[in-house]
Each structure stands twice: as structure tokens, then as C-alpha cells.
Design a protein around this motif. Structure first.
Motif, PDB file in Angstrom:
ATOM      1  N   ASP A  18       0.794  -1.224   0.000  1.00  0.00           N
ATOM      2  CA  ASP A  18       0.000   0.000   0.000  1.00  0.00           C
ATOM      3  C   ASP A  18       0.824   1.271   0.000  1.00  0.00           C
ATOM      4  OD1 ASP A  18      -2.238  -1.488  -0.011  1.00  0.00           O
ATOM      5  OD2 ASP A  18      -2.839  -1.064   2.057  1.00  0.00           O
ATOM      6  N   TYR A  29       2.816   4.601  -4.203  1.00  0.00           N
ATOM      7  CA  TYR A  29       1.824   5.494  -4.809  1.00  0.00           C
ATOM      8  C   TYR A  29       1.776   5.298  -6.326  1.00  0.00           C
ATOM      9  CZ  TYR A  29      -0.717   9.706  -6.063  1.00  0.00           C
ATOM     10  OH  TYR A  29      -1.644  10.573  -6.566  1.00  0.00           O
ATOM     11  N   ASN A  56      -4.572   0.528  -7.395  1.00  0.00           N
ATOM     12  CA  ASN A  56      -4.349   1.914  -6.953  1.00  0.00           C
ATOM     13  C   ASN A  56      -2.998   2.479  -7.357  1.00  0.00           C
ATOM     14  OD1 ASN A  56      -6.844   2.137  -5.731  1.00  0.00           O
ATOM     15  ND2 ASN A  56      -6.126   1.191  -3.835  1.00  0.00           N
ATOM     16  N   LYS A 116      -0.440   4.185  -9.428  1.00  0.00           N
ATOM     17  CA  LYS A 116      -0.565   5.070 -10.591  1.00  0.00           C
ATOM     18  C   LYS A 116       0.606   4.862 -11.552  1.00  0.00           C
ATOM     19  CE  LYS A 116      -3.637   8.132  -8.499  1.00  0.00           C
ATOM     20  NZ  LYS A 116      -4.908   7.358  -8.611  1.00  0.00           N
TER      21      LYS A 116
END
Lengths: 325, 325, 325, 325, 325, 325
Positions: free
Chosen positions: C225, C228, C260, C262
Motif C-alpha cells: 500500500d 503510490y 491503486n 498510478k
């Protein structure tokens, strides 16, 4: 079992266009049979070729061996131009009419493959060209394709059945699948080196998981003198400037003392690609462009009947003289 | 006798690239065998095609019928896009590794032929398209080619052996050779009409000796209602504006009351030519462009090993879901 | 020290073309001074642009702040067309003649940068565009370039000095050099994650050593997690089909649950590249094309002298009315 | 005051990309610092250039003068090719990491300007090329631009501040504005001749009000021997065949005995225009194409770390040898 | 005196190809004469035209007026397509064979001129098109050319002899020569205004000595309401962007209250130029492109002999029905 | 009767642009008449020609024979370049002003025809070129067209009226119409041979009903030595590869001993077609491209008035010296 015609079918005239069967019936019924001379010529090559390479004669000879006809032909491997006869056939028309379809089939495809192979070899000069394209065409004709590629100039072929026909060893490196099953290129290459007959050159396929540059260095440093070459089958999405990648691999290998490691290239190779890459590549695996090469559109043109010149519109009548007998 | 592999050779795995043989040896020797899932996909179609037609499955099934593998596939004749799997195979890798070359060969060529045939038929709409191209490819694969052309949409095929496989009558008109032997088109047509089974339509070939316009009028006036059609195989040197020639023939026939006489065209026909001529033509004989159609470059991509997604650079790992099961 | 003009030099009129100095001398000596109105317009945009974005006004105001002239102008950031005045100046000619060179320099370059930035942002829609091009132009003008890019629509800039002028945080990921010094991408990313303020997003640069696909998976699986995004600065020699590479990375990340993460792209990006890649990219670092954007060729056209319309050949005399005051 | 960085800002490392600041923090915190060798090379020139001209070194030396690094470089003005290092830097990475942005900025823009100037001068041969482009770029960098244009081969520059840096007189003719204020070209030229130092050549601008042909004759007949040249800045709407206009002016001047009057051209001039007009033109004022020339995209490539060759994908590791030391 | 055929020569059949004379001799000698129907059609228009305008019929009628033949024809000025007969002639062949050359000559050239004129007028819409091209073709055929241009849609013609034939006044402005003899445009215009009948509009030619913009202003301010228009025959070397020059002239005239002054353009005008300039131009003088317009290649095709359809290869036999009778 | 101007009209100045009439009135009324020197030059040739051939002078001399003017000119048939005067005229302006339109008309069209003829003959080398284009232009100017084609290099002309003017025999073969009336090519040829003066060569037109190849053989075998040549006017719809058809006809004639039979080609022939076919063709009939050749756009440029050089914008003043006197 497979959708193929057996040698017996072919010899029996079953591979023919039905209109020849009908014409034969009409001519027989009407008692019309004549001594005919016909030439096999190409009027226009595909793709702006300037010349062709003749192949397929050996099978034509087998097809016609028991017939009362006279066949003259160039040797296989001869270069020829448009409108130049590669074969002439003469005899009573009804003796060979049924075979026109098969004869053309034998030389159109084989000559197309031989011609494309010659174009690739011409582009490669003293670099190696191996035919890798068996997977693109029906397996029944793999031996014919391998043989025609060799007549055209290929240095080797990939299938054992084709190689056996030619009396040469089959050529190959290693498939992506083996590397995927081992999970690492180096491990796969090491296993290959342990298991396979030392006469087979060690050529590592280096594009499966990693960038070619660092994989080449890693394999070369691990195998040392045992490494014969590296193969780049680089996926098209990564081929921004393939020549630059190849030069970079060459540079990094040389810088570290691996000047003897050869560079093999495969994937989408044809004569144009060879011209672009030839300054740095040592050997090519050429597939689709050879095995499914454009056929040469031979026609069997009747040019004499009963000794008198005659030809349909668009064809030149009378015997031509440039054929090597 | 001919340079072909027998069905037994193919079943025995003799038509394979030698590197699969070597990989199998390495994996066996090292005790590596894994449960593998692989997909057959095309990444890029030839010639800017937007879709393909799948064919060749029947022979794949015969090849694999006794193996402990699971095969899922689209039905033959299905339209598919790039990156869309047409077949998946799963099983222990060593059980089918040797057949990758042959499987691909069976579907790449057959699908290429089916796709080109579909393109021609699509261009022709409700006009007739018959496959005439047996003479361009090795006679051993004539049945496969005829069958693939029919799957792709051709209305008929020219060889008795192909027609028999498909359970349809063979299609054909008359060859130039017959007219040359008779020495006159009208005499040849009359003889044909006398000898040949009345069920076979009378289609006169009208470009051998004379200009198509006057020959069409002469034949039509001589045969009357018995004439089904005329075929123009006009030589390329006389095809300045072929559409104009065809319209002129149509006009002259109509003017004299022969509106029922159909116009057949052959010689250098492909989907682009069909689009240009379709307003006036009733049927096409399509040869080279179908029988030596560009192959579709299928690859057998491993996408899972032991249930985990994995794929080499440039391929998408994991099973795709669009396949019809 | 550096080859630059100081603010004092500019204010003193030292940055001028010498022919203005001479013209001023002549006019003064001859006692010719007149009330002049001039417009700043572009007659032709570079590269087939259809519009420009006006910028540079703030510096023009500082340059002219103490002079007895009247300046009307569009607000910075306004879109304008060819022949549409962005500014007008009026006053006695000798009061501002020496500044024509400097005024044009301030708006030509700034407007060129703002315009190119707007084109990139327009192509990117709701995706992020950050200006990365400081390294292409003289460091003295970095603040002006960053400011102009922001006026044109960039979402961020890379230099602290530019960011400070704009009152926003500077944007950036990590350089190749850091990864080369750590010797491994993952180690470098982990160190970055340990050291750097958690407010800074973790964006791993993944093209240094390995193929982007496997490196993306490796970093994502290691950071979870905390990751980014990933940045691909893929070298041009590996950009065969960059969109395909990006889709492949996206597919493999998604397949493993990293929806998630990018995707950032840099290297050779301009508005055309953005249009091609925008379906899969989340953010762009745009460099050379913005910082050295084509200048807009403003001219200062005299259109009235002493209240009467006058303009040289090729220019329209009299005041135009479309200027926002 | 203006949006520029001061020399102190630049020396303090404030003009940098923020990711270098962050990388420095990470490396310091982790205790990683290494002896690094890096090369400055261009991989691809803009606009199909085949070579570049190196400039900007003098400012690089000032930037790095107090640092413990070793810099080797070509002299300014040297011609170089792609992949040929123009500078190498070596030292502990953390000693110079913060300056990468600024160093590149100094050489990318200056070399781009010098290269374009050399292309123009090469096209012009022994004809004169003067840099007139100050008005297109921020006034703060006018001296750097003028200097770079002179290194590239321009014969003169238009601004006093640039000319002073170079130790040469500034070059110029007369602006349209002066002629508009006088209301007549001849009156303006006469006033210029009366007022301006006789050392300055009298070059009349002849396209303001009248057709160049008749204006050239009128001015030449009025000034006689005092006229050094005429300048044509002909508006693009009147440039149907500019070469023909120039030849016509030349013809009419020669016919009337004014063979010594030189022809100057300005407005939209670049190397291609020069090639087209050079047979008749004596001197060019070149603006936008030089002052906003395409930058050269230098990269600082790390090629060795702690004495061992290493380079990221797409770059060649190890020191190259072609650099002049 | 001149190298022309007199009306009597033409009526006597002296303008004919000699092979018609010989054919007539052969047919007469052999007693072959038949009732023939022939059509006049165009198979292919020049320059990708989609249609033609028929002209020349009046002279055909005069040529044939005493012959025992039946002529049907479209009215002059009718639009027609390829393969659509514009005239049919029937009668005994020997009665009109000698006139084929002359009949075709009368309609091919006249229709070519009418067609080009129609294309120009179509492009110009409600703007004026005047035929100015007499100087490009032999003076003997000036009346025919003027008449054909008028049939095609021109609003006027420039020669008194053509205008008289058409019953309209001749159109014109003033030649460069007159202005050169006066030595000044304004003087010439004033003299014209004093001497010439006030019914003739005052249209000043403004490109002789000066730039069009300032000359237009000067003339307009001097003549005031008496000025009807200005003509720009701008030399091609000055036509960089002719539309921009025209808009500039329009702008400057309007700005000073001369909105009623019309703009006339001549020199190199054709339908493409008209399309580009039509937004600002009020009237065109069109020369070469009309007077030496591409001829329409009519053929006289025999389509029936003794009531039976017959036509040579490449022509459709039988009467067509689309002709307006 | 026809829409033509008589020689008397032309001599009387009735073929003129009306603005010359008006200019003459103004000049006379104002008492302005000057000694003028004018040159006739082409500024730009049509269709990228590099040179022109001058013709039409004989008619100019007849037009001006009684006027008090001095005319210098190149001989007809001279090659000239752009901007090279072909004629100069000097005298009091009012003495010849009214003839400018007619003089230009006489040389523009004649020179255009001569130039195109020269281009065709140049392409044909020692092969024959005959002008066949009378049917494309108004019959009144047939003599002028034939004469100009002969000046340009044509070996013959087709009309008796043109041939008579030139003092040569008219050239021709036989028309399609004659063959259609006989209903068979051979019958028509035989009748021609019986009736026509043996001095006229027997040239059979062989494309009316049959394919050229078999018709050529049939005619040659029937006429034997009496056949001089065959003409192919092959319709464009049958011209797929006209060169191949011609070579085929040549081959079949030669094979049967008719090496002396010449090959004539007509229909759509121009200099480009000649270049393509010249290796096999013996003679050409060239029509439209010569008779409606692009005109040469001569202008009559005033270059001196009262002995002083003067020329309008875009023209070079003063007398040029390259004219042959």
C-alpha cells in the motif's frame, strides 16, 4: 485423417481443377488430341522482385516419371526472369492435361520459398540465415518448405524431418517455454548446458524476463567460454530501435571481454530487417516470411500446336530459346 | 516420393522444431514438469486486417485426440480479434510440448485462408465467389485449402478432391487449352455443350482469341438460351479499365436480349478488385489471393504455470475470459 | 559571473537592439517626437497552432512602471488568436522606444511556454501534467519558465525555486542516479521510503535495470500500500509500442490487486504523445517541449501617429477593438 | 523584480529538480556516496541535424570552480556527433549531484544556439550573418544568446550589451518606426545620414511604404556614394517570389550604376531561406531561428561507479575515448 | 494573308483529315454507302471535371445547313456527363463524312471554353467574372471564344468584336502602359476620368509603381465618389499571400470611408484562385485559363448502320436515349 | 457566318481589348505620345517546361507591315528561355497600341503548339511524329496549327489545307468508320489497296473489331509485301499495358517473317507516352496534346520610354541583349 491428399491421390490426377476433367472428356469424345508444346513462365513477380529462384522440379519429375512426355527444365536453384521459361513440356495433350494443376502447385510454392530465402541470404551476406518457419504452414509440407529454403540459400533448417531430407543437422536454440518452466534464464541455460550434447552450441535466449542488456551480461559472466551466443527474440513492443539495442548488447559484451559471443536475432525478420541489422548481427532465424513466402505465379502457356506457333491473347507464341536444357 | 510428411510422421511428433526436442530432454533430465495453461492468440494481423476467421481446429483435434490435455476452442468459422484467444490448452507441459509446431501450423495457414476468403465474400455480397487457387500451392494440401476457403465463405471450390471432402459439386468453366485445341471459341463451346452433362452450366471463356465484346455477342447469338454465362479472364495487358470492358459486354448482351447471361470474372481477383467490379459481375473465380493467403501469426503463449499467472515480456499473464467454451 | 543581464541592466535599457539607440538619436537631434499608439500582435503562430496563451505581462509592468505611457493588456492566461492585440501601448515615442526589444522578449518567450503547456494539459484532460524541463534552458530563467508553464495549465513544477515563486510544493520522483548508486531499484525505493517525509508520494522509477513489467510487479509486491505509483522513463530504443508496454504493466498490476498504483510517464513527452498514451497514463513529466517551447513571434506594430491611422505595408492601421481592457 | 534566478541562487544549488535534493537526502542518510564518472552526450539531435556545436562551457566552469570534481571538456565551438561526450565529470557523487539541472541548462541552450548559428553561417558562406533575435527571448539571457551565436559563427550581434561582452561593435540598420515617424523613407534616411557617426554604414530600410524596387532606386539616386546598402524586411504577404524581387532590385540598381550598394535581408530568415537567396544577398539579419533555436538534449550519463562500468538501460557503460582533453 | 481557313474553305470540306478523303474515295469506288447513325460523346473529361457545358452548335448548324442529314442536339449551355450524347447525326455516310473533322473542331473547343467559364463563375457565385483572355489565342477566333465564355457564364468580355457579337458592352479598366506613359498612377486615373464617357466605371489599376495598399488610399482620397473600383494585377513575385494583401486594402479603404470602392483582381486567375479570394474580391478578369481552356475530347461514334446496332471496341452500340431533342 | 474575325477585322484593330481603345483616347486627348521600346517575354512556362520554341512571327509581320515601328525578332523555330525576349518593338506608342492583343494572340498560341510538338519529336528521336489534332480546335485556325506543329518538329500533318500551306503531302491511314461500313477490317484494307494511289502507304487500322494481335497476323498474312504498317488506336479500356501489347504484336509479326511491317500508334499520345513506347513504335499520330497545347504566356513589357529604362513592378527595365537580330 488430416485434410491432405496422399501421394497416390496426386499421381492419380485427383488434385486437378474440374474443368480439366471436363475438357478432357470433350476432347476425347470429339476425337481431338494434338501434339502440344507448352512453357512454364512467370509474367509478373510479386512485390517488385526482379528475379526468381526455380525449385520444385524434383517433385515434378516424380509426378510425370511414367508419362510419354518430354520435359526440359532449368536445374533447381537457377535464377530466372519474367517471361523466361523454366520448363517446357511437350507431348499429346491428353497425356498430361490432368496434371497441369499439380505441376503448377509443385513449382509455384517451392519457387516462391526458394526466392524469398535467396533474398534473405543475399541481404545477410556471410552472416547465417536459418529457416525457422515450420509453425506457420500445414505440417504435411514442412519437408518441402525446408528443402526449398535450403535451395534458396538458407544455411540451416529447424525441423529434424526437414534436416533429415537435406542430410544436415537441425538448427535451434531454446524456447521461451523452457525458461518459463525453470523460472529463470540462467538456471535454464545451465541445465541445457549440463544435459545437451556438447556438439550443440549453447545459445541463450535472453529476452524472456529481463532487459537484454543486463541478461546478456549475466549469462556471459556465468557461462564464460561455454557460451556460444545469445538470441534476442525481443517483443515488438520493446523494439523502439532494435539496432541500438543490439549495438548496446554488443558493446557491453565486448567491454567485458566477451567478443566471441555471437548475436542471434529472431522474430519478424525478413530481407529488409536483415539489411538494417546486419552490421551487428551474426545469425538470423527467419520464419513466416520464408515459409509463407509469396508464391510465384507460373502459368503453363501453350505456344505450339502440331508444330505451329499459337498462343492466346497476351502470350507470345512459339518456342523461346533461353531455357537451359 | 513427394517431399511431404505423412500423417504418421505428424502424429509421431516428427514435424517439430528441434529446440522443443532439446527442451524436452533438458526438462525430463532435470525432473521439471509442470501444469501449464497456454493460449493461442494473434497479436497483429497481416495487411491491416481488423479481424480473423478461425479454422484448422478439426485437424488439431485429430492430432491431440489421444493426449491427456484439455483443449477449449472457438468453433471454426468464428470471427476473432487481436489478443483474443481462439484456443487454450492445459496439461502437463511434457505431454504436448512436442506438438507446438504442428498445432500452430494447422491453424495459422487454415485461418489465414479462411480469413482471406471471408474478406472476398464480404466484398462480393450476394455475388458468387469460387476458390480457383489449387494450382498455386503444393497438391498435398489442396483439400485443406479448399475446406478452409469454404469455411471462410466461398460458395464453391474447383477441385473434385476438395469438393468431395466438403460434400459439394466441384465448380468450373472451361480452360484456354481446350479452346486453343479446337482453334475457335465457338466450336469449343458447342462441343462442350454436346458432350457435358446438361446439369453443368455452360459458361463460355471468351478472351482467348478475340475481343470480349464481339466474342460475347457471337457466342450468345449461337447458343441462345443454353448459354449460362461468359467468363472473362482478360489478360492484364488488355485490362486498361476492366470495369468499362465488363459494362460494355453487359450493355451489348442486354441490347440484344441476353439479359440472363451471367458475367464471370477470373484472373488476379482479390477483395479490392471485387469491390471495384461488383456492380456488374455475377461471379468470381478467386485463386492466388486465397490459396496463398497471408498466414495468421498465432503464438502459443504460456499464461499460467501451476495455477499462477506468468507470461514472458510482451505477453499478458493469466487466463483471458473471452473464449467461447 | 554568468553571461546574463541584471535587472538593473534591463531597466536601464541596455538590452535593446542598437538601431533603436540610433533611431532615438536621430529623432532627438531632428526634434521629431510624436504621440504613438502601437499594438502587440502575432501574425502567424508556430507549428500550425490555432491560438496562443498570453503570459509575461507581470514583468512588462515592472519594466514600464515608472514611464509616462499607457498600457492596456489582456490578463495573463487569456487565449488569443492571430492579429488580435494582446497589449497596446501609447505615449510619446521617445519615452519607450528603447524598451521594444525587452518588452517583446518578455512576452514572446513566456507566452510560447504558456501556450505549449496549455496544449499539453488540454491533451491530458484530468490527468496530471508536471513541468520537468528546467535542465534544458539557462538556469537564470528557470523561475520565469516554471511560472509560465503554470499559467498555461501545468499542475506542478519540479524546481524548488519555481515552486516557491508560485507558492506550491515542488514535484518529483527519484532519479536514475540514486538507483544506480544503490545498485538495485528495490533497495533504492525502500531507502527512499524510510528517509523521505511520508507526505511525499512514493513513486518508483522502474526502467533503470529491468524490464518495466517485472520490475513493476516486484516493487508493488514489496511495498504494498505504500507505493503510490511507478514512473516509466523507458529509453527510446525500447519504445517499440509504448502504449502496449504501459497496458501490459497496468494489466499485470491489476491482475495482482494493485489497481491503486498510478502510472507516471516521462521522457520525450509532448501533446501528441499524451494523446496516444492518455487512456492508460495517470501523470506526465513534460520537459523539453515546454521549457524550450516555440516562442510566439509578437510584433509591436505602430497603428496610429498623432491620432491618425498609419501602418507599414503588411500591417493594418488604426486601433483594433477586441482587446480586453 | 523580474522572474529570474540570481547568480547567487544558481551557485547555491537552488536551480535544481527537487528529486535531486531528495536523492541526496536519502543517500546521505543511508551513508551511500560513491566515486562516479559521468558523460554529457546527445543521443539524438533535433530536426535531423547531423552534428552540434558545443557552447556554454565558460559558465559551467564558473558554476563548478570551487568543487572537488574533475571536469574534462571539448573547447567551445567544437563540432560533435551523437553519443560523443562533450564533457565528463568525475568525483564523489554527493559533491555535485545538486548541479546536474543547472549544468545541463547551461550547455543545452547555448549549444543549441551555437549549432543553429553555425548552420546559418555555413549556408551563407562568405556572406554576412548578424544575430538580430534578442526580442524573442527573456532579456536576462541576451548576453548568453549573443555570445553563443558568435561562437557558432555569426559575424555580429545587434545588442550593445552582447556586443560589449564579445568586444565587438553592435550591428544594426534602422527600424520601421523611425521611418513611420518621419513619414517618408528618404527623409528618414537623410536624417540618419546627417546625425549618425559616419563610421556606421548607411543601410536604408526600403519596404515600409513603397515597393522595394522603386524605393531602392529613389534612395540610391538621392544618397549616391554614401549609401552602403538597402535592407528588405519585405512582409510575408508580399513575398511571392522573394528571390525574384531581390534580383529585380539588384538589376535595377546595377543598371543605374549602383553596383556597390549591398542588399541586406531580414525577416523569417533561417538556413533554408539563406540557401535559396544567397546568390543575390550580401548580408542577413537572422532572428527567431537563432535566439530560440532548438536546444540540444544533453544527458549526464553515469558510466562508471567506483571504477566499474555501469549504465542504465539504453546507455553504453564505461568511459568513451573520443573526448579532447 | 493570315494562316487561317476561310468560311468558304470550311464549307467546301477542305478542313478535314486526309484519311476521310481517302475513305470516301474507297467507299464510292466500291459502291459502299450506308445509312448511319452517330453520336457525339465525351468519354473522359480533362482535369477530373465531372461535367461539361455544350457549346459550338450554332456553327455546326451553319456548316451542315444544306446537307440531307438529320441532326439532334442539346441546346447550347446544357450541362452534360461522360458518355451522354450531346448531338446525333444520321444520314447516308458519304453525305457528311468529309465534315467530321470540322464538326468536332467546332464543338470541342467551344465546349471546353464554356465549361471552364462555368467552373469559374460557379466558384465566383454572385461576384463578377469577365473574360480577358483574347491575347492568348489566334485573333481570328476571338469572337468564338468570347461567345463561348459568355455561354458558360461569364458576365462580360473584353473585346469590342466579341461584345458586338453578343450584343453587350465590352468591359475593361486601364492598361499598365497608359500609367507608364503618364508616369504616375494618379495622373493617369485623373486623365481617364476627364476623357472617358462617364458611363464607363472608373477602375484604377494600382500595382504599376507602388504597393497596392498606399496606392489604393491615395487614389481613393483623390477621386472620392467618382472611383468605382481598384484593380490589382499584382505581379506573382509580390503575391506571397494575395488574400492578405486584398484584405489589407479592403481594411484600409473601409477605415477611411471608401466602403463602396470595389476590388477587381486579374492575373493568373482560375477557379481555384477564385475560391481562395472570393470572400473579399468583387470582380475578376479571367484570361488564359478560359481562352485556352482544355478542349473536350468529343468523338463521333457510329452506333448504328442500316438500323442495326454496331460500334467499335470500346464504344457502346445502339442509340442512347438521354439526349434532349 | 462562323464566329470568326476576318483578316480585315484583324488589320483594322478590331480584335483588341477595349481598355487599349480607351487608353488611346485618353492619351490622344491629353496629347501624350512617347517613343516606347517593349519586349515580348515569357516569365514562366506552363507545366514545368524549361524552354519554348518561338512561332507566329510570319503573321505578326503581316499584321504590322505598314506601320512606322521597328521590330526585331528571333527566327521562328528558335529555342528560348524565360525572360529572354523573342521580339522587341519600338516606335511611337499610339502607332501600335491597338495591336497588342492581336500580336500576343499570334505568338502565344503558335509558340505553344510549336513547343509541344518539339517536346514530342524530341521524345520520339528518329521515329515519326505526325500531327493528327485538327479535330480538337476551330477549323478556321487549322492551317496555323499545322504550320506551327511543323515548325516545332512534326514530320507531317493530316489535313490537305495545312499540308498545302507547308508544301508537303498530307499524312493519314484509314478511319474506323470505313472499316465499320465494310464490316470487316480485311475487306476494308483490301478495298483501300485496290482503290488508292500506290504511292500512299498501306497502313491498316487493326483495333476496330478484333484483338490487335490476331488482326495484325491476319492482315499481314493477307497483304504480304504490300502492307506498310499497322495502326493501333487501341481504346483506353483495353490499354492495360500498351507496351506489352505492342511488343506482342511485334513478336508475332516478326515470328512469321513480317519484320518490315511498321507499327503506328495513335490515341492519347503525348511526350510521356512516346517515351514509354518508343522502343517498339515506328510512328505516332499525335492529336489533342499538340493542337490544344498549353499557350505560352508572352507579355509585351515596356522597358524604355523616351530612351530611359522604366518597367512596372515585377519586370526588369532596359533593353536586354540576348535577342538575335
Amino acid at each position: 485423417m488430416f485434410n491432405i491428399a496422399s501421394p497416390e491421390d496426386i499421381k492419380a490426377g485427383k488434385v486437378t481443377d474440374v474443368y480439366f476433367e471436363r475438357a478432357i472428356n470433350v476432347l476425347k469424345e470429339k476425337g481431338v488430341n494434338k501434339y502440344v508444346k507448352a512453357e512454364f513462365v512467370v509474367k509478373k513477380f510479386p512485390s517488385n522482385y526482379q528475379w526468381g529462384v526455380f525449385a520444385g522440379l524434383d517433385e515434378v519429375l516424380k509426378l510425370l516419371e511414367d508419362l510419354p512426355v518430354t520435359l526440359k527444365a532449368m536445374p533447381e536453384g537457377t535464377i530466372f526472369r519474367t517471361n523466361e521459361p523454366v520448363m517446357t513440356i511437350e507431348g499429346m495433350y491428353l497425356d498430361f492435361a490432368v496434371y497441369e494443376t499439380a505441376i503448377l502447385g509443385l513449382i509455384c510454392q517451392a519457387s516462391g520459398i526458394a526466392t524469398k530465402s535467396a533474398r534473405c541470404k543475399l541481404a545477410a551476406g556471410d552472416k547465417i540465415v536459418v529457416h525457422f518457419g515450420a509453425r506457420r504452414m500445414h505440417p504435411a509440407i514442412t519437408p518441402m518448405i525446408d528443402r526449398s529454403s535450403y535451395i534458396g540459400g538458407c544455411d540451416g533448417v529447424a525441423t529434424p524431418i526437414g534436416a533429415k531430407l537435406l542430410g544436415i543437422p537441425a538448427s535451434g536454440t531454446m524456447p521461451h517455454a523452457m525458461i518459463l518452466l525453470f523460472g529463470d534464464t540462467l538456471e535454464a541455460v545451465k541445465a541445457f548446458d549440463e544435459v545437451i550434447d556438447p556438439k550443440v552450441p549453447r545459445i541463450a535466449l535472453i529476452d524472456t524476463f529481463a532487459d537484454e542488456k543486463f541478461e546478456a551480461i549475466r549469462i556471459a559472466e556465468a557461462l564464460g567460454d561455454k557460451l556460444y551466443g545469445v538470441r534476442l527474440d525481443t517483443p515488438s513492443s520493446r523494439r523502439g530501435n532494435f539496432l541500438a539495442i543490439l549495438k548496446e548488447v554488443r558493446w557491453e559484451l565486448d567491454l567485458r571481454g566477451f567478443k566471441n559471443v555471437k548475436i542471434f536475432v529472431s522474430g519478424g525478420v525478413d530481407e529488409e530487417v536483415i539489411k538494417q541489422l546486419n552490421e551487428v548481427v551474426d545469425a538470423y532465424g527467419v520464419g513466416t516470411t520464408i515459409s509463407s513466402a509469396p508464391v510465384l505465379d507460373f502459368a503453363m502457356d501453350i505456344v505450339e500446336i502440331e508444330g505451329k506457333p499459337i498462343a492466346k491473347r497476351g502470350k507470345l507464341s512459339g518456342e523461346k530459346t533461353s531455357l537451359c536444357e
